[in-house]
Design a protein around this motif. Structure first.
Motif, PDB file in Angstrom:
ATOM      1  N   LEU A   1      -8.255  -3.466  -1.740  1.00  0.00           N
ATOM      2  CA  LEU A   1      -9.207  -2.688  -0.943  1.00  0.00           C
ATOM      3  C   LEU A   1      -8.647  -1.301  -0.626  1.00  0.00           C
ATOM      4  CD1 LEU A   1     -10.577  -5.356   1.571  1.00  0.00           C
ATOM      5  CD2 LEU A   1     -11.787  -4.332  -0.365  1.00  0.00           C
ATOM      6  N   ALA A   2      -7.340  -1.231  -0.351  1.00  0.00           N
ATOM      7  CA  ALA A   2      -6.716   0.059  -0.063  1.00  0.00           C
ATOM      8  C   ALA A   2      -6.804   0.981  -1.268  1.00  0.00           C
ATOM      9  CB  ALA A   2      -5.259  -0.140   0.344  1.00  0.00           C
ATOM     10  N   ALA A   3      -6.560   0.436  -2.452  1.00  0.00           N
ATOM     11  CA  ALA A   3      -6.633   1.243  -3.670  1.00  0.00           C
ATOM     12  C   ALA A   3      -8.050   1.746  -3.908  1.00  0.00           C
ATOM     13  CB  ALA A   3      -6.150   0.426  -4.864  1.00  0.00           C
ATOM     14  N   LEU A   4      -9.044   0.867  -3.724  1.00  0.00           N
ATOM     15  CA  LEU A   4     -10.436   1.261  -3.914  1.00  0.00           C
ATOM     16  C   LEU A   4     -10.855   2.313  -2.881  1.00  0.00           C
ATOM     17  CD1 LEU A   4     -12.034  -2.220  -4.662  1.00  0.00           C
ATOM     18  CD2 LEU A   4     -11.810  -0.317  -6.263  1.00  0.00           C
TER      19      LEU A   4
ATOM     20  N   LEU B   1       0.836   9.398   5.203  1.00  0.00           N
ATOM     21  CA  LEU B   1       2.152   9.209   5.824  1.00  0.00           C
ATOM     22  C   LEU B   1       2.330   7.772   6.283  1.00  0.00           C
ATOM     23  CD1 LEU B   1       4.814  10.487   6.901  1.00  0.00           C
ATOM     24  CD2 LEU B   1       3.603  10.893   9.059  1.00  0.00           C
ATOM     25  N   PHE B   2       1.299   7.187   6.880  1.00  0.00           N
ATOM     26  CA  PHE B   2       1.380   5.791   7.325  1.00  0.00           C
ATOM     27  C   PHE B   2       1.671   4.870   6.143  1.00  0.00           C
ATOM     28  CE2 PHE B   2      -1.597   6.504  11.220  1.00  0.00           C
ATOM     29  CZ  PHE B   2      -0.552   7.126  11.884  1.00  0.00           C
ATOM     30  N   ALA B   3       0.984   5.100   5.020  1.00  0.00           N
ATOM     31  CA  ALA B   3       1.210   4.277   3.832  1.00  0.00           C
ATOM     32  C   ALA B   3       2.630   4.449   3.312  1.00  0.00           C
ATOM     33  CB  ALA B   3       0.198   4.631   2.745  1.00  0.00           C
ATOM     34  N   GLY B   4       3.123   5.675   3.329  1.00  0.00           N
ATOM     35  CA  GLY B   4       4.471   5.945   2.839  1.00  0.00           C
ATOM     36  C   GLY B   4       5.547   5.352   3.719  1.00  0.00           C
ATOM     37  N   VAL B   5       5.390   5.469   5.037  1.00  0.00           N
ATOM     38  CA  VAL B   5       6.391   4.955   5.973  1.00  0.00           C
ATOM     39  C   VAL B   5       6.511   3.443   5.863  1.00  0.00           C
ATOM     40  CG1 VAL B   5       6.872   4.572   8.438  1.00  0.00           C
ATOM     41  CG2 VAL B   5       6.300   6.864   7.608  1.00  0.00           C
TER      42      VAL B   5
ATOM     43  N   VAL C   1       0.857  -1.195   0.000  1.00  0.00           N
ATOM     44  CA  VAL C   1       0.000   0.000   0.000  1.00  0.00           C
ATOM     45  C   VAL C   1       0.888   1.239   0.000  1.00  0.00           C
ATOM     46  CG1 VAL C   1      -1.734   1.320   1.252  1.00  0.00           C
ATOM     47  CG2 VAL C   1      -1.864  -1.176   1.191  1.00  0.00           C
ATOM     48  N   GLY C   2       0.906   1.924  -1.109  1.00  0.00           N
ATOM     49  CA  GLY C   2       1.772   3.099  -1.229  1.00  0.00           C
ATOM     50  C   GLY C   2       1.202   4.103  -2.199  1.00  0.00           C
ATOM     51  N   MET C   3       2.083   4.875  -2.807  1.00  0.00           N
ATOM     52  CA  MET C   3       1.644   5.963  -3.669  1.00  0.00           C
ATOM     53  C   MET C   3       0.904   5.462  -4.913  1.00  0.00           C
ATOM     54  SD  MET C   3       2.443   8.643  -2.025  1.00  0.00           S
ATOM     55  CE  MET C   3       2.156   7.663  -0.535  1.00  0.00           C
TER      56      MET C   3
END
Length: 442
Positions: free
Chosen positions: A266-269, A319-323, A28-30
């Motif tokens: 699910l994260a993308a949706l 930020l959570f997804a990026g970290v 799960v990221g950018m």
């Protein structure tokens, strides 16, 4: 070479769910947040989801399980895993080949660390109220993204990630992911509910989910769906291999891959349900890339009631997804120094941190986009392809099946060999060639 059942004294994930959540965090990221929602609308709405989900299933049940099993079977990240695999064929080139995914992982991490700095700055501006004070977000982002424009935030974001990693696997990476990933989903779910009440949000849902079935006849729909699935699942022959090496022997890898693919989708949706309806509600054009997060969304936030709260929650979740993604990217080179050069974890993290920041400072600004494009087009898919060929072709007959079967009660079906050796490796070749042809497809 060690038996695939020989125990390893290294720090490991404590349980199956700790491993799964960490892998979800790496995925799960950018790509989920600023590219997936745009791609859906660009290529036929719900019609894009059909090939995308097909590729997620295909890649999840071939490449993802392959990289997880490769790392666990070899009890090592890419350098050691490739070296041991080629030793089965009495070849010494494995270590050299293993460097390619490690370099790719570090290269993407260098660029990602810059973006983490941007996110941290916008989170700070959300807390202080700068974002909702009427400032032009395009001007704010232009100042931040210019050459040497975000050095302090860049360094602060990277240090935050490195400190989390310094506690090790079970006490650092696993615990951080267990906190940040559920928080990401809860925060974005809250935002999605809030956005649904905005006047005009319906147009965003139409953009996302109204099917244009004619788009499925367009080969580019399938190409970009394949690229989106490939990159979203973090296939690179590096991070997933490393996480697999920290996995206990009693964990069912096929089941783990299923959950990673499910929650990544699910994260993308969920990101799409937050971003696109809010953009349409305020009459803006949906787009992809950094501009969506740092220009379009802040402009929308300035118009939303309680926009400051919306901004804080949004950038905290991002930020959570990026970290969690950056931890995965950096773990591959850190593990290589730690295991293959006998360095302590803290010293290895320090070395990689210094390299990341020194190169990253000069990548800031105009060089960031070409840097990320070069790594993602030429190096990342090559690493995934090399991992697939090594696991499914170079390793001795039956090795891959036994590695995946370990910890699984149900016997793998006959689908395994053709899906991994031919279909997955074929997809990797297509992603590599078409990525070069189109200038990037994910």
């Amino acid at each position: 070479m060690k038996s695939i059942h020989q125990p390893n004294s290294n720090d490991k994930f404590q349980n199956k769910w700790g491993f799964i959540i960490a892998c979800i965090g790496s995925s799960v990221g950018m790509a989920n947040i600023w590219l997936f929602p745009y791609r859906i609308g660009e290529f036929g709405g719900a019609a894009f989801l059909i090939p995308y989900i097909l590729f997620v299933l295909l890649i999840g049940f071939s490449g993802v399980i392959g990289e997880m099993a490769f790392g666990r079977a070899m009890q090592s990240g890419p350098l050691g895993a490739f070296r041991k695999a080629f030793q089965q064929r009495n070849s010494r080139i494995g270590t050299f080949i293993g460097l390619i995914p490690v370099i790719g992982s570090l290269g993407i991490a260098i660029g990602y660390s810059v973006i983490i700095g941007w996110i941290l700055k916008f989170l700070f501006d959300s807390i202080t109220g700068t974002i909702v004070s009427g400032n032009n977000p395009e001007v704010l982002f232009a100042d931040l993204s210019q050459n040497f424009g975000s050095i302090s935030w860049h360094i602060l974001g990277l240090v935050l990630v490195l400190v989390c990693m310094s506690f090790g696997i079970s006490k650092g990476i696993e615990k951080v992911n267990k906190l940040m990933m559920p928080a990401f989903f809860l925060l974005f779910l809250f935002l999605a509910i809030r956005v649904s009440f905005l006047p005009g949000a319906y147009e965003g849902y139409t953009y996302l989910f109204k099917p244009d079935w004619s788009a499925m006849a367009n080969p580019k729909t399938w190409v970009y769906a394949m690229g989106q699935a490939f990159f979203s699942l973090s296939l690179a022959g590096s991070g997933t291999v490393v996480y697999g090496s920290y996995l206990k022997w009693d964990v069912d890898i096929v089941s783990s891959a299923k959950y990673v693919a499910l929650f990544d989708t699910l994260a993308a949706l969920l990101a799409g349900l937050v971003i696109i309806p809010s953009v349409f509600a305020y009459g803006m054009e949906p787009g992809s890339g950094p501009g969506l997060l740092f220009i379009t969304i802040p402009a929308v936030i300035q118009s939303i009631p309680f926009g400051q709260l919306f901004a804080v929650i949004f950038f905290l979740a991002v930020l959570f997804a990026g970290v969690t993604s950056l931890m995965n990217l950096l773990e591959s080179p850190v593990e290589a120094l730690q295991k293959h050069f006998g360095l302590s974890r803290i010293f290895s993290i320090s070395v990689i941190g210094v390299i990341t920041i020194l190169v990253g400072i000069f990548v800031e600004g105009t060089l960031l986009s070409p840097w990320m494009d070069t790594i993602s087009i030429y190096v990342i898919p090559l690493g995934a392809l090399l991992a697939g060929i090594t696991m499914f072709w170079i390793c001795k007959k039956g090795f891959a099946r036994n590695a995946v079967q370990t910890g699984r009660n149900k016997t793998l079906g006959r689908w395994f060999e053709p899906m991994t050796k031919y279909v997955f490796c074929g997809v990797c070749i297509l992603v590599y060639i078409l990525g070069i042809f189109y200038g990037g497809i994910g």
